[in-house]
Design a protein around this motif. Sequence first.
Motif, mmCIF file in Angstrom:
data_model
loop_
_atom_site.group_PDB
_atom_site.id
_atom_site.type_symbol
_atom_site.label_atom_id
_atom_site.label_comp_id
_atom_site.label_asym_id
_atom_site.label_seq_id
_atom_site.Cartn_x
_atom_site.Cartn_y
_atom_site.Cartn_z
ATOM 1 N N LEU A 99 32.542 -22.221 12.592
ATOM 2 C CA LEU A 99 31.322 -22.676 11.869
ATOM 3 C C LEU A 99 30.347 -23.170 12.287
ATOM 4 C CD1 LEU A 99 31.017 -24.126 9.843
ATOM 5 C CD2 LEU A 99 31.777 -26.201 10.374
ATOM 6 N N VAL A 127 39.348 -25.000 14.302
ATOM 7 C CA VAL A 127 38.253 -24.407 13.771
ATOM 8 C C VAL A 127 37.035 -24.891 14.543
ATOM 9 C CG1 VAL A 127 35.658 -24.346 12.015
ATOM 10 C CG2 VAL A 127 38.010 -24.138 11.326
ATOM 11 N N THR A 178 31.584 -19.107 9.077
ATOM 12 C CA THR A 178 31.250 -18.725 8.217
ATOM 13 C C THR A 178 29.669 -19.863 8.352
ATOM 14 O OG1 THR A 178 33.453 -19.641 6.976
ATOM 15 C CG2 THR A 178 31.832 -20.992 6.586
ATOM 16 N N ILE A 440 36.161 -21.879 5.959
ATOM 17 C CA ILE A 440 36.286 -21.307 6.898
ATOM 18 C C ILE A 440 37.502 -20.053 7.086
ATOM 19 C CG2 ILE A 440 36.007 -21.117 9.281
ATOM 20 C CD1 ILE A 440 34.194 -24.734 7.941
#
Length: 484
Positions: A99, A127, A178, A440
């Motif tokens: 991210l 993430v 993302t 994501i």
Amino acid sequence: MTEIVTRQGRLRGVRRPSGSCAFLGVPFAEPPVGERRFAAPVPHRGWDGVRDATRPGATPQRRQLAEVTLIPEPSVPGESTLNVNVFTPSPDAEGLPVLVWIHGGGFVAGSPASPWYDGAAFNRDGVVTVTVSYRLGFDGFGWIDGAPTNRGVLDWLCALDWVRDNISAFGGDPGRVTIAGQSAGGAAVLTLLGLPAAQGLFTAAHCLSGPIAHITAQQAETFGRALAGRLGVPPTRTDLSTVDESRILAVQRELAPVGEPPADPVAAIAGLAGGLTLGPVIDGDLIKLSTVDSLRTGCGADKPLVLGATDHEFAFGFARARDQLAAVPATDLLSAAGVPDAAGFVAAHPELDTADLLGRYVTDQLFGVAAADIADARGDAPTWLYRFAWPSPVFGQAVHCLDVPFYFDCLDAEGVAAIAGPHPPRDLADEVHAAAVELIKTGDPGWPRTAGKVRVFGQPSGFGEDTFRGARALLTDSARSSSR
């Protein structure tokens, strides 16, 4: 402490009790000072030895907008302002989704060092998270003869280049990136989605309360010449480079008073609904088309997009003056601000008082129309719309910035109680954050795209009316009625 090696050199970061690691203030470009001040960013040349990355880097922000953004975003002094913060579950991991967060602040303020933007919850869910710094205000977006116009946009591209080249050292996958942002950061996401030069640098997008930045080259040049005129110098790169940053900021605030809403509600309506003065410019070079027109050509159509807003956005600014506004007919204020068929708009909302009507208009014009136009411009491209509808017990409405701590699942962070109250609903944070993680990881936030309906995050959550297209239809019909 923990160390990793990037293409620029070795970094020393912080290992947290959870096992995740943070590397803060990592430069992706050379400091934008001296000859580089109004130039395109220059990728950082690297360093010898081990660079300390245990504290946030310098920020371009020189003045906070806490009254407007409601987000604690500290200013950090220093010259090396083009940097990223990287939060990773483990540098030893491989192939984790990434991210990249772009902060808001009206393109004149904001800070990647906010405690709300800490990637801890995303790390918990596998993430890697990157928060990006970029040049703000006139330094980042002002028109200057002899300088690239969209310097802040070039900073985003340079940061995304850095992510592509280095994120694997933090356990991330450069092919699963993302981009996300809120407010001006959401506008940045939309700009990048419609920017051909950015297409190979990310795979999905999440826009929270993002207006459309549609500043024309003529508007940018007019503002740049006006600012230089106030400073008493020609509007050239050479001459403006001799002017101290503090003087430019002072004139910028006079000409574009973002964060200082005028006491006059008519000026406030016109100023807020009219959009931003500084931001991405359709310069015919880097940005050749408006975002909507670019998306209509199919640019970014291969990338999933989640797009939405809070239900009341900037309404809180008018709610603070509810008692004073109660004595003034909303029709008069909206008409004076140049709203087409103000009477028709007021008639469509008989349940609202003057303060809420003004807030409704600004919210619809700046955010509702943008969401509807972006979604329609993408046609059949994968697009999910949502509304954040939970009313803050502090404001009584779902106001601008309220959804951010739910997105980051950081309800215990500094400053959250001031906007969300002492006991914000954790199950709602679970829902909002989980949808972000799903996008994501999989390219799908986990809810169906239902015609005429949008995902509504509230208590309870579910599906509700597509108020974005409804707002656009009302404003469009009002404009047509007033022109007859």
